[in-house]
Design a protein around this motif. Structure first.
Motif, PDB file in Angstrom:
ATOM      1  N   ALA A   2       0.827  -1.208   0.000  1.00 15.29           N
ATOM      2  CA  ALA A   2       0.000   0.000   0.000  1.00 15.29           C
ATOM      3  C   ALA A   2       0.866   1.264   0.000  1.00 15.29           C
ATOM      4  CB  ALA A   2      -0.923   0.000   1.214  1.00 15.29           C
ATOM      5  N   LEU A   3       0.342   2.309  -0.582  1.00 15.50           N
ATOM      6  CA  LEU A   3       1.027   3.594  -0.594  1.00 15.50           C
ATOM      7  C   LEU A   3       1.043   4.180   0.819  1.00 15.50           C
ATOM      8  CD1 LEU A   3      -0.633   5.035  -3.792  1.00 15.50           C
ATOM      9  CD2 LEU A   3       1.772   4.427  -3.551  1.00 15.50           C
ATOM     10  N   THR A   4       2.163   4.760   1.195  1.00 13.94           N
ATOM     11  CA  THR A   4       2.280   5.378   2.515  1.00 13.94           C
ATOM     12  C   THR A   4       1.736   6.809   2.453  1.00 13.94           C
ATOM     13  OG1 THR A   4       4.459   6.325   2.099  1.00 13.94           O
ATOM     14  CG2 THR A   4       4.379   4.040   2.961  1.00 13.94           C
ATOM     15  N   PRO A   5       1.404   7.387   3.611  1.00 16.04           N
ATOM     16  CA  PRO A   5       0.993   8.801   3.616  1.00 16.04           C
ATOM     17  C   PRO A   5       2.060   9.721   3.020  1.00 16.04           C
ATOM     18  CG  PRO A   5       0.426   7.767   5.702  1.00 16.04           C
ATOM     19  CD  PRO A   5       1.253   6.768   4.933  1.00 16.04           C
ATOM     20  N   GLU A   6       3.327   9.377   3.210  1.00 17.34           N
ATOM     21  CA  GLU A   6       4.410  10.185   2.647  1.00 17.34           C
ATOM     22  C   GLU A   6       4.401  10.126   1.115  1.00 17.34           C
ATOM     23  OE1 GLU A   6       4.882   7.865   5.128  1.00 17.34           O
ATOM     24  OE2 GLU A   6       5.063   9.316   6.764  1.00 17.34           O
ATOM     25  N   GLU A   7       4.166   8.923   0.566  1.00 20.32           N
ATOM     26  CA  GLU A   7       4.108   8.792  -0.895  1.00 20.32           C
ATOM     27  C   GLU A   7       2.921   9.577  -1.458  1.00 20.32           C
ATOM     28  OE1 GLU A   7       5.745   4.567  -2.313  1.00 20.32           O
ATOM     29  OE2 GLU A   7       4.188   4.435  -0.754  1.00 20.32           O
ATOM     30  N   ILE A   8       1.808   9.533  -0.758  1.00 23.27           N
ATOM     31  CA  ILE A   8       0.634  10.292  -1.206  1.00 23.27           C
ATOM     32  C   ILE A   8       0.935  11.787  -1.163  1.00 23.27           C
ATOM     33  CG2 ILE A   8      -1.768  10.868  -0.671  1.00 23.27           C
ATOM     34  CD1 ILE A   8      -2.057   7.895   0.217  1.00 23.27           C
ATOM     35  N   ASP A  13       2.268  17.140  -3.768  1.00 25.74           N
ATOM     36  CA  ASP A  13       3.297  18.137  -4.084  1.00 25.74           C
ATOM     37  C   ASP A  13       3.616  18.142  -5.579  1.00 25.74           C
ATOM     38  OD1 ASP A  13       3.402  18.633  -1.352  1.00 25.74           O
ATOM     39  OD2 ASP A  13       5.246  17.476  -1.049  1.00 25.74           O
ATOM     40  N   PHE A  14       3.751  16.958  -6.168  1.00 26.54           N
ATOM     41  CA  PHE A  14       4.030  16.830  -7.596  1.00 26.54           C
ATOM     42  C   PHE A  14       2.915  17.470  -8.425  1.00 26.54           C
ATOM     43  CE2 PHE A  14       3.317  14.153 -11.433  1.00 26.54           C
ATOM     44  CZ  PHE A  14       4.442  14.531 -12.152  1.00 26.54           C
ATOM     45  N   THR A  79      -8.357  16.783  -1.279  1.00 26.81           N
ATOM     46  CA  THR A  79      -8.481  15.468  -0.663  1.00 26.81           C
ATOM     47  C   THR A  79      -7.748  14.457  -1.530  1.00 26.81           C
ATOM     48  OG1 THR A  79     -10.669  16.052   0.194  1.00 26.81           O
ATOM     49  CG2 THR A  79     -10.127  13.716   0.117  1.00 26.81           C
ATOM     50  N   ALA A  80      -6.960  13.610  -0.882  1.00 27.08           N
ATOM     51  CA  ALA A  80      -6.256  12.533  -1.580  1.00 27.08           C
ATOM     52  C   ALA A  80      -6.754  11.218  -0.997  1.00 27.08           C
ATOM     53  CB  ALA A  80      -4.754  12.665  -1.392  1.00 27.08           C
TER      54      ALA A  80
END
Length: 148
Positions: A2-8, A13-14, A79-80
């Motif tokens: 699973a994607l981490t909160p940091e990756e999200i 930011d991107f 929202t992500a």
């Protein structure tokens, strides 16, 4: 995995970086981030646009080499939401501002945006984009035409 909160957060930011490039007159950030199988539509498309080259062509027609001329952009209600182990839905309202002939900053366009990004080989790619004008009811007096 699973994607981490940091990756999200790196995706948020991107997206904000490539959005600022877009509103500053440089669509290359979004063009470079298009997935091969991207689907896309906005108020300037007649139908759903499918595939990287078709969406690139649409973006090129929108920009036609002209600068954006925007002074500021503002995100609201961002929202992500992870959709899978490698996909994230970004949903937000987006407002752009321009300076008028007197140098006063004025609201230009307001958008509702839904974007799905997929992470592939460490890179975020736009899989789907859906943009609509947030103020279409007022701008085009649509509310009156349906009894509002």
């Amino acid at each position: 995995m699973a994607l981490t909160p940091e990756e999200i957060q790196t995706l948020v930011d991107f997206e904000q970086q490539i959005q600022w490039r877009w509103t500053s007159g440089d669509p290359a950030g979004y063009m470079d981030a298009l997935a091969e199988d991207v689907t896309y539509f906005d108020p300037f498309t007649e139908y759903l646009v499918v595939g990287r080259e078709a969406v690139r062509g649409h973006f090129e027609r929108l920009h036609s080499g002209a600068g954006g001329g925007l002074s500021r952009q503002e995100y609201q209600n961002e929202t992500a939401r992870p959709l899978s182990d490698d996909e994230v839905l970004l949903v937000f309202n987006f407002t752009t501002y321009r300076r008028d002939d007197n140098g006063e900053e004025k609201e230009f366009l307001t958008w509702n945006m839904s974007l799905i990004f997929r992470k592939a080989d460490g890179q975020w790619l736009l899989k789907h984009g859906h943009l609509s004008l947030r103020d279409a009811w007022a701008r085009y007096n649509l509310g009156r035409s349906i009894g509002r």
